[in-house]
Design an enzyme around this catalytic site. Structure first.
Site, PDB file in Angstrom:
ATOM      1  N   LYS A   1      -6.731   1.987  -2.970  1.00 56.61           N
ATOM      2  CA  LYS A   1      -6.391   1.220  -1.760  1.00 56.61           C
ATOM      3  C   LYS A   1      -6.436   2.120  -0.515  1.00 56.61           C
ATOM      4  CE  LYS A   1      -4.905  -1.509   1.315  1.00 56.61           C
ATOM      5  NZ  LYS A   1      -5.797  -2.506   1.901  1.00 56.61           N
TER       6      LYS A   1
ATOM      7  N   LYS B   1      -0.604   4.843   8.395  1.00 58.86           N
ATOM      8  CA  LYS B   1       0.151   5.233   7.190  1.00 58.86           C
ATOM      9  C   LYS B   1      -0.797   5.401   6.011  1.00 58.86           C
ATOM     10  CE  LYS B   1       1.241   1.987   4.646  1.00 58.86           C
ATOM     11  NZ  LYS B   1       1.606   0.824   3.858  1.00 58.86           N
TER      12      LYS B   1
ATOM     13  N   SER C   1       0.881  -1.176   0.000  1.00 65.39           N
ATOM     14  CA  SER C   1       0.000   0.000   0.000  1.00 65.39           C
ATOM     15  C   SER C   1       0.916   1.223   0.000  1.00 65.39           C
ATOM     16  CB  SER C   1      -0.889   0.000   1.243  1.00 65.39           C
ATOM     17  OG  SER C   1      -1.608  -1.211   1.327  1.00 65.39           O
TER      18      SER C   1
HETATM   19  P1  NAD Z   1       4.563  -6.986   7.726  1.00 68.48           P
HETATM   20  O1  NAD Z   1       5.207  -5.966   8.597  1.00 68.48           O
HETATM   21  O2  NAD Z   1       3.977  -8.217   8.334  1.00 68.48           O
HETATM   22  O3  NAD Z   1       5.596  -7.456   6.588  1.00 68.48           O
HETATM   23  C1  NAD Z   1       6.511  -6.619   5.958  1.00 68.48           C
HETATM   24  C2  NAD Z   1       7.765  -7.447   5.685  1.00 68.48           C
HETATM   25  O4  NAD Z   1       8.689  -6.638   4.963  1.00 68.48           O
HETATM   26  C3  NAD Z   1       8.453  -7.894   6.971  1.00 68.48           C
HETATM   27  O5  NAD Z   1       8.608  -9.301   6.952  1.00 68.48           O
HETATM   28  C4  NAD Z   1       9.808  -7.176   6.924  1.00 68.48           C
HETATM   29  O6  NAD Z   1      10.861  -7.934   7.484  1.00 68.48           O
HETATM   30  C5  NAD Z   1       9.983  -6.976   5.425  1.00 68.48           C
HETATM   31  N1  NAD Z   1      10.897  -5.901   5.094  1.00 68.48           N
HETATM   32  C6  NAD Z   1      10.925  -4.639   5.583  1.00 68.48           C
HETATM   33  N2  NAD Z   1      11.936  -3.945   4.996  1.00 68.48           N
HETATM   34  C7  NAD Z   1      12.519  -4.790   4.118  1.00 68.48           C
HETATM   35  C8  NAD Z   1      13.604  -4.660   3.208  1.00 68.48           C
HETATM   36  N3  NAD Z   1      14.280  -3.518   3.080  1.00 68.48           N
HETATM   37  N4  NAD Z   1      13.946  -5.737   2.452  1.00 68.48           N
HETATM   38  C9  NAD Z   1      13.251  -6.905   2.582  1.00 68.48           C
HETATM   39  N5  NAD Z   1      12.234  -7.092   3.434  1.00 68.48           N
HETATM   40  C10 NAD Z   1      11.879  -6.038   4.186  1.00 68.48           C
HETATM   41  O7  NAD Z   1       3.482  -6.177   6.873  1.00 68.48           O
HETATM   42  P2  NAD Z   1       2.202  -6.766   6.118  1.00 68.48           P
HETATM   43  O8  NAD Z   1       1.049  -6.693   7.051  1.00 68.48           O
HETATM   44  O9  NAD Z   1       2.568  -8.019   5.415  1.00 68.48           O
HETATM   45  O10 NAD Z   1       1.964  -5.566   5.064  1.00 68.48           O
HETATM   46  C11 NAD Z   1       2.723  -5.454   3.854  1.00 68.48           C
HETATM   47  C12 NAD Z   1       2.056  -4.384   2.994  1.00 68.48           C
HETATM   48  O11 NAD Z   1       0.710  -4.796   2.723  1.00 68.48           O
HETATM   49  C13 NAD Z   1       1.948  -3.002   3.650  1.00 68.48           C
HETATM   50  O12 NAD Z   1       2.110  -2.009   2.675  1.00 68.48           O
HETATM   51  C14 NAD Z   1       0.534  -3.003   4.234  1.00 68.48           C
HETATM   52  O13 NAD Z   1       0.033  -1.684   4.380  1.00 68.48           O
HETATM   53  C15 NAD Z   1      -0.206  -3.814   3.183  1.00 68.48           C
HETATM   54  N6  NAD Z   1      -1.419  -4.542   3.619  1.00 68.48           N
HETATM   55  C16 NAD Z   1      -1.460  -5.243   4.796  1.00 68.48           C
HETATM   56  C17 NAD Z   1      -2.623  -5.939   5.140  1.00 68.48           C
HETATM   57  C18 NAD Z   1      -2.751  -6.745   6.421  1.00 68.48           C
HETATM   58  O14 NAD Z   1      -3.886  -7.147   6.772  1.00 68.48           O
HETATM   59  N7  NAD Z   1      -1.675  -7.036   7.142  1.00 68.48           N
HETATM   60  C19 NAD Z   1      -3.722  -5.935   4.286  1.00 68.48           C
HETATM   61  C20 NAD Z   1      -3.645  -5.238   3.070  1.00 68.48           C
HETATM   62  C21 NAD Z   1      -2.479  -4.548   2.746  1.00 68.48           C
END
Ligand code: NAD
Length: 299
Positions: free
Chosen positions: A177, A246, A102
């Site tokens: 989104k 965010k 997102s």
């Molecule tokens: P999360 O924090 O569980 O996962 C993010 C991952 O990115 C982590 O495993 C972290 O270690 C990794 N990461 C961070 N910096 C990095 C880098 N430089 N190189 C490699 N890996 C790196 O987050 P999430 O909940 O999976 O969300 C991911 C995206 O999806 C976000 O943009 C969030 O807004 C969006 N989103 C989340 C949900 C939800 O329900 N969790 C739903 C829809 C959208």
């Protein structure tokens, strides 16, 4: 004789709560997926589920035809792909990058320019549905980009979602989104305020929820989150408060960039931002209930 087809090579960067099950679904669909996450545990979890884990974003993307990012923020996406981690260094021209995070729409447009100079295409394809739908492969996916690029992404996206929408031009997926999450977050605030006011009058919060859900005030929070994650005390939906904040901040910034004064959007963004500052790091977004409850007592 069965015709031999070579599986598309996909790099998947960001194996977090959403990315890991999404990447696993790509493996199950027969794609050749190399994943990377800066967390070694996440890489190990991907390998344990049949994926190939790389030691760096650049190694994961080496030779990939499609590079997918599912990372927390636009800043991290850019740093990973074209900044410090330079994941795209060894990716051949013609490859397609799909940012499923997102992200900030203006940053998406900027990233697309940088990619174009390298002969690479970008589509934005953020998702809605949460961890449960990521696991089931039933996410809603909203795509922004050129029609040809979106068509190329579609079969891959279908392995992760069951409702794929072509939202419009590049950045359109990221716009809708954050607008969706604004509507969801405003509804969540309204729902938890109603619970707390009703409770203070002496109503049972389960009963409040049942009545809302049979009435016109129902929303995704009342139907799917209040009993499961709030009243149960579990607060473990898998979507961080900071990530929700965010997203609403991006929506508020977008309205500002368009010269629009959206009062409820600004107020909603302020509230979620304040909740992120007040609650501990890593708080779940359903803990907005705790923030509103605490604030209602402070006055
Ligand atoms: P999360 O924090 O569980 O996962 C993010 C991952 O990115 C982590 O495993 C972290 O270690 C990794 N990461 C961070 N910096 C990095 C880098 N430089 N190189 C490699 N890996 C790196 O987050 P999430 O909940 O999976 O969300 C991911 C995206 O999806 C976000 O943009 C969030 O807004 C969006 N989103 C989340 C949900 C939800 O329900 N969790 C739903 C829809 C959208």
């Amino acid at each position: 004789m069965v015709e031999q087809t070579v599986a598309t090579k996909i790099a998947f960067i960001g194996l977090g709560r959403m990315g890991l099950p999404m990447a696993v679904n790509l493996v199950s669909a027969g794609y050749q997926v190399t994943g990377y996450d800066r967390s070694k545990e996440a890489c190990a979890a991907f390998a344990a589920k049949g994926g190939t884990a790389a030691d760096s974003a650049r190694a994961a993307a080496n030779g990939a035809e499609i590079v997918i990012t599912m990372l927390p923020t636009s800043g991290i996406v850019a740093s990973c792909l074209v900044g410090e981690e330079n994941a795209l260094a060894d990716v051949a021209p013609g490859a397609l990058v799909i940012d499923m995070s997102s992200s900030v729409p203006a940053d998406t447009l900027k990233l697309a320019e940088e990619l174009k100079a390298r002969g690479l295409s970008l589509v934005d394809a953020p998702v809605s549905g949460g961890v449960g739908k990521a696991i089931d492969g039933t996410l809603a996916i909203m795509v922004g980009g050129e029609a040809g690029d979106a068509a190329r992404a579609e079969p891959v996206l279908k392995a992760m979602g069951d409702r794929i929408f072509l939202a419009g031009k590049l950045g359109a997926g990221h716009v809708i989104k954050v607008l969706n999450n604004y509507v969801s977050a405003a509804g969540a605030l309204a729902a938890v305020e109603a619970l707390i006011v009703g409770r203070e009058f002496g109503l049972d919060e389960d009963v409040i929820t049942d009545i809302l859900n049979a009435s016109t005030g129902r929303n995704n929070t009342t139907e799917n989150k209040v009993k499961k994650f709030i009243l149960s005390g579990a607060f473990n939906s898998g979507f961080d408060l900071a990530l929700m904040s965010k997203d609403i901040g991006i929506a508020a910034g977008l309205a500002g960039d368009l010269g629009l004064d959206m009062k409820l959007l600004s107020r909603t963004s302020q509230e979620w931002n304040a909740a992120t500052e007040e609650l501990p790091a890593g708080a779940d977004h359903t803990e907005i209930y705790r923030y509103v409850d605490g604030g209602s007592r402070r006055g």
